[in-house]
Design a protein around this motif. Structure first.
Motif, short mmCIF file in Angstrom:
data_model
loop_
_atom_site.label_atom_id
_atom_site.label_comp_id
_atom_site.label_asym_id
_atom_site.label_seq_id
_atom_site.Cartn_x
_atom_site.Cartn_y
_atom_site.Cartn_z
N ILE A 82 43.97 21.78 53.22
CA ILE A 82 43.27 23.00 51.92
C ILE A 82 41.94 21.82 51.53
CG2 ILE A 82 43.40 22.95 48.97
CD1 ILE A 82 46.58 23.11 49.97
N LYS A 83 42.24 20.65 51.30
CA LYS A 83 40.83 19.96 51.62
C LYS A 83 39.60 19.88 52.47
CE LYS A 83 38.88 15.20 50.50
NZ LYS A 83 39.44 13.65 50.80
N GLU A 84 39.85 20.71 53.16
CA GLU A 84 39.13 20.69 54.77
C GLU A 84 38.25 22.37 54.49
OE1 GLU A 84 41.10 20.14 58.60
OE2 GLU A 84 41.52 18.29 57.90
N ARG A 85 39.82 23.00 53.75
CA ARG A 85 39.05 24.60 53.73
C ARG A 85 37.66 24.37 52.90
NH1 ARG A 85 44.25 28.08 55.22
NH2 ARG A 85 44.62 27.57 57.57
N ARG A 86 38.26 24.03 51.53
CA ARG A 86 37.67 23.78 50.91
C ARG A 86 36.32 23.19 50.93
NH1 ARG A 86 41.62 21.43 45.61
NH2 ARG A 86 42.67 23.37 45.15
N ALA A 87 35.93 22.57 51.70
CA ALA A 87 34.31 21.83 52.73
C ALA A 87 33.93 22.74 53.08
CB ALA A 87 35.24 20.72 53.11
N GLU A 88 35.05 23.38 54.41
CA GLU A 88 34.11 24.45 54.11
C GLU A 88 33.99 26.44 53.57
OE1 GLU A 88 32.42 26.78 58.31
OE2 GLU A 88 34.11 24.54 57.82
N VAL A 89 34.25 26.26 53.00
CA VAL A 89 34.28 26.87 51.92
C VAL A 89 32.84 27.19 51.51
CG1 VAL A 89 34.89 27.68 49.90
CG2 VAL A 89 36.18 28.27 52.02
N THR A 90 32.98 25.83 50.50
CA THR A 90 31.71 25.15 50.44
C THR A 90 30.32 24.61 51.01
OG1 THR A 90 32.99 23.04 48.89
CG2 THR A 90 30.45 22.99 49.32
N ARG A 91 30.61 24.90 52.61
CA ARG A 91 29.13 24.51 53.62
C ARG A 91 29.28 25.83 53.86
NH1 ARG A 91 32.56 20.58 55.45
NH2 ARG A 91 33.16 21.88 57.16
N GLN A 92 30.07 26.97 53.78
CA GLN A 92 29.83 28.44 54.54
C GLN A 92 28.60 29.01 52.87
OE1 GLN A 92 29.82 30.30 56.52
NE2 GLN A 92 31.27 29.19 58.26
#
Length: 518
Positions: A82-92
């Protein structure tokens, strides 16, 4: 005596008492032993049950601990993902924001450039208007000085130039054309005469039927079969019509496709010789004859290529050349015609200094499209061009094939040679045959059909009925109606007439529109 008996009785009684006493004592011993064993077994069972309960309790505790560990591990992994996906969403989101900013900047730049371009365009248009006005003022001054308009000055100049050059041009062109025509006509007559004299060709003529002889009339019934099943199987397998009439000891095979007719003839002759005639045997024999005919075609193609001394032809082209052996055009065998054209083209090429090998190759391939014109849509010329392009023939040969009937303008000496050789082979005495009455009737019907359209002044069937040229009345048919008239005539020809190949419809006014009735 009595004391002895008493003694025996006493002994027996003692023995009986001993036995009874032993039995009682044994039973008591066995009972005590059994009770002891039973007590021991109960204690053992209790011990086993207690051990099992302790083991199960221990296993349960271990399982609970393992489950808690696994749940903790899964929760940790889920939190990490979940933490990684949140980081990816933030980057996107950050990347999208950057792209939007760049797009806004680019849009603003484009809008500025459009404004600049609009201003420049207005400036250029204003300059062009100024130049046009300046040009008009200069022209007016020149006309005033010269005392005549621009059109008058141009007409005067052209008239003087034409008067000076007309007579000289006419004399020179007339003399040049006269000399050139005389020389060309003489050379052409001599060359064609020599080629015809040196090329010996048989007069061949073929029909659309084949006759198969029978040993007796009884065989007709066997060929027909019970309720006609044999003849139906033959017609279905070969694609030919079997005509069984009152002709004694003969059956007629009818088909426009000579390949099918040859397969049917071979199969029928073998069935008659074998005597076993039934649907299964018919299908087997027809398939075998079809394969043998394919080998025969290949051998015929190889023989033709070898006779002409042509090398490096694609094997598929050789097979198609062999198929021409079983194709006729106006009663003339197409393979014989192609060989004749090849020899004539080679002879004329030798006289003109053109490559003889290439001329023979082009002559052999000029009608290659007729090997497939029953299977592929289009004229045999276009089919032949496509085949030659597919097998990477020389562009000069492809052009000669395309131009040999005038579909395109010939541009090389080789193309003219093939046209001449084809015309000689087709028009020589005995080359082709057609019933004169039916031929004339077919042409008259074609012309009458075209003359029936409103606005048609006259029509002429040319090239043995393969083309019809129609002259229209210009006051009734406009230029934009010519194409529609050509299409209407072509469709009516398709609906009402029977003809081999295709008919080219050319409607002529001030321009020409061409349509094909296929």
């Amino acid at each position: 005596m009595v004391p002895i008996i008493a003694l025996v009785v006493a002994v027996l009684v003692a023995i009986a008492v001993g036995v009874a006493l032993g039995f009682v004592l044994g039973e008591q011993h066995r009972k005590r032993t059994a009770e002891a064993k039973l007590g021991s077994a109960e204690e053992e069972a209790k011990r086993i049950v207690n051990d099992a309960i302790k083991s199960a309790e221990q296993k349960r505790k271990e399982t609970i601990i393992e489950a808690k560990d696994e749940a903790f591990k899964l929760k940790s992994e889920a939190d990490k993902e979940i933490k990684e996906r949140r980081a990816e969403v933030t980057r996107q989101e950050r990347r999208v924001d950057q792209k939007e900013e760049a797009l806004d900047k680019r849009t603003a730049t484009i809008e500025r450039k459009e404004e600049d371009l609009k201003k420049r365009t207005e400036l250029v248009e204003a300059r062009l208007d100024e130049l046009e006005q300046l040009k008009l003022r200069q022209t007016e001054k020149l006309e005033t000085i010269a005392g005549m308009s621009q059109e008058d000055a141009r007409a005067v100049l052209l008239q003087r130039l034409d008067e000076e050059l007309t007579h000289e041009k006419a004399m020179r062109i007339s003399a040049y054309q006269s000399n050139l025509k005389d020389e060309c006509d003489n050379m052409a007559r001599e060359m064609v005469s020599q080629a015809i004299a040196r090329c010996a060709a048989d007069a061949t003529s073929e029909a659309t039927v084949s006759v198969v002889p029978l040993p007796n009339d009884e065989m007709k019934g066997r060929i027909i079969g019970r309720e006609g099943r044999n003849i139906r199987a033959l017609e279905t397998a070969t694609g030919c019509d079997l005509i069984i009439d009152d002709t004694p000891e003969a059956i007629t095979l009818s088909s426009f496709d000579q390949t099918r007719r040859e397969v049917a003839r071979m199969a029928l002759e073998r069935l008659i010789a074998d005597g076993r005639i039934h649907p299964a045997r018919i299908e087997e024999t027809v398939d075998k004859c079809r394969r043998e005919l394919e080998l025969t075609m290949k051998r015929e193609g190889e023989k033709a290529v070898m006779d002409l001394g042509i090398h490096s032809l694609h094997p598929d082209l050789v097979k198609l050349i062999g198929r021409l052996k079983f194709r006729s055009s106006y009663g003339q065998n197409v393979l014989s015609h192609s060989l004749e054209v090849a020899w004539l083209a080679g002879l004329m090429a030798g006289e003109l200094g053109v490559n003889v090998a290439m001329a023979r190759r082009a002559g052999l391939l000029h009608d290659i499209g007729k090997a497939l014109d029953h299977e592929i849509e289009g004229s045999h010329v276009q089919i032949g061009v496509d085949i030659c392009k597919k097998y990477r023939e020389n562009p000069a040969i492809i052009h000669a094939v395309e131009a040999h009937h005038g579909d395109v303008e010939p541009k090389t000496p080789l193309a003219f040679i093939i046209m001449a050789a084809d015309a000689i082979s087709a028009s020589r005495p005995g080359a082709r045959r057609e019933n004169m009455e039916s031929y004339i009737k077919r042409l008259e019907t074609l012309e009458a059909l075209c003359n029936g359209f409103d606005g048609v002044e006259s029509s002429y069937a040319v090239q043995a009925g393969r083309e019809v040229r129609i002259l229209v009345q210009p006051d009734k048919i406009a230029d934009d109606q010519v194409v529609l008239l050509a299409r209407s005539i072509a469709r009516k020809i398709e609906d009402e007439l029977d003809y081999p190949g295709q008919i080219k419809v050319s409607v002529i006014r001030e321009s020409r529109a061409t349509e094909y009735a296929k």
